[in-house]
Motif scaffolding. Structure first.
Motif, short mmCIF file in Angstrom:
data_model
loop_
_atom_site.label_atom_id
_atom_site.label_comp_id
_atom_site.label_asym_id
_atom_site.label_seq_id
_atom_site.Cartn_x
_atom_site.Cartn_y
_atom_site.Cartn_z
N CYS A 131 61.19 26.23 4.76
CA CYS A 131 60.03 27.13 4.97
C CYS A 131 58.81 26.95 3.79
CB CYS A 131 60.74 28.08 4.32
SG CYS A 131 61.49 27.94 2.83
N ASN A 132 58.47 27.99 3.39
CA ASN A 132 56.81 27.66 2.72
C ASN A 132 56.77 28.07 1.43
OD1 ASN A 132 57.14 29.82 3.70
ND2 ASN A 132 54.41 29.94 4.01
N ILE A 133 58.06 27.38 0.89
CA ILE A 133 58.50 28.52 -0.25
C ILE A 133 58.38 27.67 -1.60
CG2 ILE A 133 60.26 29.50 -2.17
CD1 ILE A 133 61.89 30.47 0.51
N ASP A 134 57.13 27.91 -2.46
CA ASP A 134 56.62 27.00 -3.60
C ASP A 134 57.58 27.15 -4.58
OD1 ASP A 134 55.85 25.98 -5.83
OD2 ASP A 134 54.16 27.52 -6.18
N LEU A 135 58.59 26.05 -4.04
CA LEU A 135 59.56 25.89 -5.04
C LEU A 135 60.11 26.30 -6.46
CD1 LEU A 135 61.85 24.17 -2.06
CD2 LEU A 135 62.16 26.23 -2.94
N THR A 141 66.40 35.30 -9.62
CA THR A 141 66.12 36.40 -9.13
C THR A 141 65.07 35.88 -8.16
OG1 THR A 141 65.08 37.02 -10.95
CG2 THR A 141 67.11 37.47 -11.26
N HIS A 142 63.99 35.48 -8.60
CA HIS A 142 63.38 35.52 -7.25
C HIS A 142 63.56 35.47 -5.64
CE1 HIS A 142 59.91 33.53 -9.49
NE2 HIS A 142 59.45 34.14 -9.08
N ALA A 143 62.92 36.45 -4.72
CA ALA A 143 63.57 36.52 -3.60
C ALA A 143 62.14 36.31 -2.65
CB ALA A 143 64.33 37.63 -3.51
N THR A 144 61.83 36.03 -1.71
CA THR A 144 61.08 36.53 -0.51
C THR A 144 61.36 36.69 1.21
OG1 THR A 144 58.90 35.19 -0.31
CG2 THR A 144 60.07 33.77 -0.06
N ARG A 145 60.05 37.04 1.95
CA ARG A 145 60.53 36.66 2.92
C ARG A 145 59.56 35.44 3.61
NH1 ARG A 145 62.34 41.88 7.30
NH2 ARG A 145 62.16 40.41 8.58
#
Length: 188
Positions: A131-135, A141-145
């Motif tokens: 996925c395209n999350i900026d890790l 506690t970060h969360a994203t769709r």
């Protein structure tokens, strides 16, 4: 009388566990889920009641919270997904609705989603393939769709760089599982 046996999203009678190197993917079937959407004009009342239920303010955009017994995930403006242990909160939607009353619309989501926990020190290498999350900015506690294997999923950091929870559509549990285990094998 029918003799029914409950099965997990992947079709087993026990959670499925996969390991590649020092990363483990665990199917988590015992999670109850309910979506909450504040009704128009009731946003502040909903937020206040939800904070009382959670024991803390409801998560802000891009965040999740964990609590006892409820965890919450921000899913949109004045919208959240709440989760709890299925064994003690099987009827989570009714429980949440009784606290929020007419301030929110609450919908049962338990069997609509599959839940996976991805753990280990190299989960970022796996997630970078999925996925395209900026890790680099994805802490606890970060969360994203995001999209994983063309599926709309939620990714929730439960411990920065060590553990995430992935919620995906239950109807595509096999495809999502395959995508994650393939990324695990490729990254490690």
């Amino acid at each position: 009388m029918h003799d029914l046996t409950p099965i997990t999203a992947l079709g087993g009678t026990a959670p499925h566990i996969d390991t590649a190197g020092d990363v483990t993917l665990t199917e988590v079937p015992d999670v109850s889920l309910a979506s909450v959407a504040a009704r128009v004009g009731q946003e502040n009342v909903c937020a206040t009641r939800l904070a009382k239920l959670l024991g803390a303010m409801a998560p802000e955009p891009g965040r999740a919270s964990s609590g006892d017994p409820y965890a919450a995930l921000w899913t949109g403006p004045n919208q959240w997904m709440l989760s709890a242990d299925f064994n003690t909160h099987e009827d989570i939607a009714a429980e949440v609705k009784s606290h929020l009353t007419d301030a929110a619309s609450v919908t049962e989501q338990t069997d609509a989603w599959v839940c996976f926990d991805l753990t280990g020190p190299r989960i970022n290498a796996v997630l970078e393939l999925l996925c395209n999350i900026d890790l680099t900015r994805f802490d606890t506690t970060h969360a994203t769709r995001t999209s994983i294997h063309h599926l709309g999923c939620f990714v929730i950091s439960t411990e920065a760089g060590q553990s995430v929870r992935i919620l995906g559509p239950r109807a595509s549990a096999g495809s999502l599982h395959h995508a994650i285990t393939t990324a695990m094998a490729s990254a490690l």
